[in-house]
Design a protein around this motif. Structure first.
Motif, PDB file in Angstrom:
ATOM      1  N   ALA A  23       0.735  -1.108   0.162  1.00 49.06           N
ATOM      2  CA  ALA A  23       0.041  -0.055   0.019  1.00 49.06           C
ATOM      3  C   ALA A  23       0.790   1.374   0.133  1.00 49.06           C
ATOM      4  N   VAL A  28      -1.511   4.000  -1.538  1.00 48.42           N
ATOM      5  CA  VAL A  28      -2.877   3.586  -1.098  1.00 48.42           C
ATOM      6  C   VAL A  28      -3.075   3.511   0.272  1.00 48.42           C
ATOM      7  N   ARG A  29      -4.255   3.246   0.936  1.00 46.59           N
ATOM      8  CA  ARG A  29      -4.288   2.622   2.288  1.00 46.59           C
ATOM      9  C   ARG A  29      -4.387   1.183   2.182  1.00 46.59           C
ATOM     10  N   GLU A  31      -6.303  -0.802   3.432  1.00 41.33           N
ATOM     11  CA  GLU A  31      -7.764  -1.368   3.056  1.00 41.33           C
ATOM     12  C   GLU A  31      -7.910  -1.509   1.565  1.00 41.33           C
ATOM     13  N   THR A  32      -7.057  -0.647   0.772  1.00 34.16           N
ATOM     14  CA  THR A  32      -7.408  -0.864  -0.697  1.00 34.16           C
ATOM     15  C   THR A  32      -7.100  -1.932  -1.080  1.00 34.16           C
ATOM     16  N   HIS A  35      -9.177  -5.086  -0.327  1.00 37.66           N
ATOM     17  CA  HIS A  35     -10.513  -5.083  -0.968  1.00 37.66           C
ATOM     18  C   HIS A  35      -9.843  -5.548  -2.362  1.00 37.66           C
ATOM     19  N   TYR A  41     -12.769  -4.687  -5.118  1.00 42.65           N
ATOM     20  CA  TYR A  41     -12.324  -3.251  -5.590  1.00 42.65           C
ATOM     21  C   TYR A  41     -11.916  -3.389  -7.021  1.00 42.65           C
ATOM     22  N   PRO A  43      -9.537  -1.712  -9.320  1.00 37.38           N
ATOM     23  CA  PRO A  43      -8.418  -0.701  -9.575  1.00 37.38           C
ATOM     24  C   PRO A  43      -8.344   0.397 -10.780  1.00 37.38           C
TER      25      PRO A  43
END
Length: 67
Positions: A23, A28-29, A31-32, A35, A41, A43
């Motif tokens: 991350a 990004v976080r 959590e991204t 996901h 998610y 991208p």
């Protein structure tokens, strides 16, 4: 509707990298990444390319649409 399948977790684990490390590298976080790995998610093209670059892979190697 096709779903996006990813090999990010496989590549990340082979590189002995934690989710938060990946991350940070791609901005990004954590959590991204969670996901993304769980297929919840889709991208952006830039994020997909950034992740592929980290693993010296192509976007097509990391991401695939399945019916």
């Amino acid at each position: 509707m096709p779903t996006l399948k990813t090999k990010i977790k496989e590549y990340r684990e082979n590189a002995m990298m934690k989710q938060n490390e990946l991350a940070q590298l791609v901005g990004v976080r954590r959590e991204t990444i969670v996901h993304l790995e769980n297929g919840k998610y889709n991208p952006s093209l830039k994020l997909a390319m950034d992740i592929a670059r980290i693993f010296d892979a192509t976007v097509e190697e990391l991401f695939e649409f399945k019916d």
